[in-house]
Write an enzyme that holds these catalytic residues in place. Sequence first.
Site, mmCIF file in Angstrom:
data_model
loop_
_atom_site.group_PDB
_atom_site.id
_atom_site.type_symbol
_atom_site.label_atom_id
_atom_site.label_comp_id
_atom_site.label_asym_id
_atom_site.label_seq_id
_atom_site.Cartn_x
_atom_site.Cartn_y
_atom_site.Cartn_z
ATOM 1 N NE ARG A 29 -15.286 20.274 -14.115
ATOM 2 C CZ ARG A 29 -16.557 20.360 -14.030
ATOM 3 N NH1 ARG A 29 -16.464 21.711 -13.407
ATOM 4 N NH2 ARG A 29 -17.371 20.002 -12.853
ATOM 5 N N GLY A 97 -23.312 27.417 -8.239
ATOM 6 C CA GLY A 97 -23.383 26.335 -7.672
ATOM 7 C C GLY A 97 -22.129 25.108 -7.899
ATOM 8 C CB SER A 170 -24.750 15.867 -9.076
ATOM 9 O OG SER A 170 -23.710 16.961 -9.058
ATOM 10 C CD GLN A 172 -22.816 21.752 -9.708
ATOM 11 O OE1 GLN A 172 -24.007 21.534 -9.191
ATOM 12 N NE2 GLN A 172 -23.522 23.344 -10.690
ATOM 13 C CG ASP A 319 -26.302 23.373 -17.601
ATOM 14 O OD1 ASP A 319 -27.189 23.041 -16.441
ATOM 15 O OD2 ASP A 319 -25.583 23.531 -17.106
ATOM 16 C CE LYS A 346 -29.281 21.241 -12.490
ATOM 17 N NZ LYS A 346 -27.772 20.615 -12.438
ATOM 18 N NE ARG A 391 -26.769 27.531 -18.183
ATOM 19 C CZ ARG A 391 -25.886 27.533 -18.880
ATOM 20 N NH1 ARG A 391 -25.766 28.163 -19.887
ATOM 21 N NH2 ARG A 391 -24.268 27.631 -18.243
HETATM 22 C C1 S3P Z 1 -22.252 21.220 -14.344
HETATM 23 C C2 S3P Z 1 -22.741 20.125 -13.532
HETATM 24 C C3 S3P Z 1 -23.954 20.291 -13.966
HETATM 25 C C4 S3P Z 1 -24.153 21.626 -14.590
HETATM 26 C C5 S3P Z 1 -23.795 22.516 -14.300
HETATM 27 C C6 S3P Z 1 -22.701 22.847 -14.469
HETATM 28 C C7 S3P Z 1 -20.557 21.451 -13.795
HETATM 29 O O1 S3P Z 1 -24.614 20.199 -12.454
HETATM 30 O O2 S3P Z 1 -25.519 22.222 -14.417
HETATM 31 O O3 S3P Z 1 -23.918 24.373 -14.819
HETATM 32 O O4 S3P Z 1 -19.449 21.640 -14.266
HETATM 33 O O5 S3P Z 1 -19.958 20.408 -13.426
HETATM 34 P P1 S3P Z 1 -24.375 19.465 -11.426
HETATM 35 O O6 S3P Z 1 -23.792 18.024 -12.413
HETATM 36 O O7 S3P Z 1 -25.062 19.563 -10.154
HETATM 37 O O8 S3P Z 1 -26.472 18.775 -12.861
#
Ligand code: S3P
Length: 438
Positions: A29, A97, A170, A172, A319, A346, A391
């Site tokens: 970010r 991701g 989520s 993300q 995680d 994941k 992990r």
């Molecule tokens: C993350 C959110 C998580 C996490 C990933 C990092 C992020 O995923 O598993 O390693 O930085 O927003 P989800 O929000 O899809 O669960």
Amino acid sequence: MTDLVFIVKPGGALCGHLRVPGDKSISHRAIMFGALAEGTTTITGFLEGEDCLATLRAFRAMGVRIDGPDHGRVIVQGVGLHGLHASAEPLDMGNSGTSMRLMSGLLAGQSFHTVLTGDASLTRRPMRRVTEPLALMGAQIDASERGTAPLRIHGGQHLRGIDYALPVASAQVKSCLLLAGLYAEGMTRVTEPAPTRDHTERMLEGFGYPLRREGDRSVAVMGGGCLTGTAIDVPADISSAAFFLVGASIAPGSDLLLEHVGVNPTRTGVIDILQLMGADIDILNPRLAGGEPVADLRVRSAPLRGIRIPEHLVPLAIDEFPALFIAAACAEGETVLTGAAELRVKESDRIQVMADGLSVLGIAAQPTPDGIVIQGGALAGGTIDSHGDHRIAMSFAMAALRAGGPIRIQDCANVNTSFPGFVALARSGGLAVAESTV
Ligand code: S3P
């Protein structure tokens, strides 16, 4: 193709003071918001792992000047919300991701086209969770028939704010929509089924972008504002610290201090779950660093007991389950996890891959559609396939502290995505791990 293998001798204890690398979520970010800001952003403690480097390279490819990383220091010359340029090549997000999902939101609001792609794992992961709500905002994104990457993002669309209830918890997806919301007309409001990590919200505020939090599950942004460059001090990643929290808890005689760890309450589920299992963890010197809570964590070995993991803690430890499953394998009695179907999508299917690995070590681990049931017991040595999941690899490395024989872990190169220097740091703490290429 060469494979990186970890070979871990059984036994030992973890002692001393360690600082694990910077937080992955915050590092991604910091690059994204720094690039979109007006003025300069200076980042310290940046995670120089492959995932965050994929984000960094993507912004360079879109014309942003970024100096570093140099010992965790990165300087981003922001171009403003409308200053990015089209990349000549598809943007390769590697294994990440977070890069793909967050960037699909901010790229949907650009005037140019972009293609986002990734490695074999990332191009299998579900992307409809972002493409569908982005389409509701007016974005045009093509994915494969299965809803996976490569994603072709057609720029030049007029985005409109939406009021969106996330079907899955989520961060993300939430962050993706907030980033698209910066480019949208009107208000974009996201409501989560359960609270998830809030680094995007904190960082937007840190860059001076107004944000409305409504209770602990809704957040809204108004498009058309502006971000101002700032300084970001990235704390150590609690997700990386988690391997050591588990390792020191299960290895008799351990006494470890983990320094400057991010303890944002949306990330500390791993501490809560370990403490429910009987772990001895002290949170020392709590303080704030750049809008994020930070502390030193002291962990000493303790007998663990199996528990039923409270479902509200699942998104707050999402995680850390591979590491927590190792703790469960070393605990007395049964540990039951439910409400964690997300683990199946994941970097690998973490429920199945962990269950398979635990079985190799002689532990009864029964996968369920949304969790697992693990009976604590004596761990044997054996050979584990990490399926290229960082992990999983690091979790089984810690299992050796309590195993009856050596543990050999295959397909470990991706440990570099989140934890460069893992082998050296773990060795300095007392884990008898070596790496070899075969
Ligand atoms: C993350 C959110 C998580 C996490 C990933 C990092 C992020 O995923 O598993 O390693 O930085 O927003 P989800 O929000 O899809 O669960």
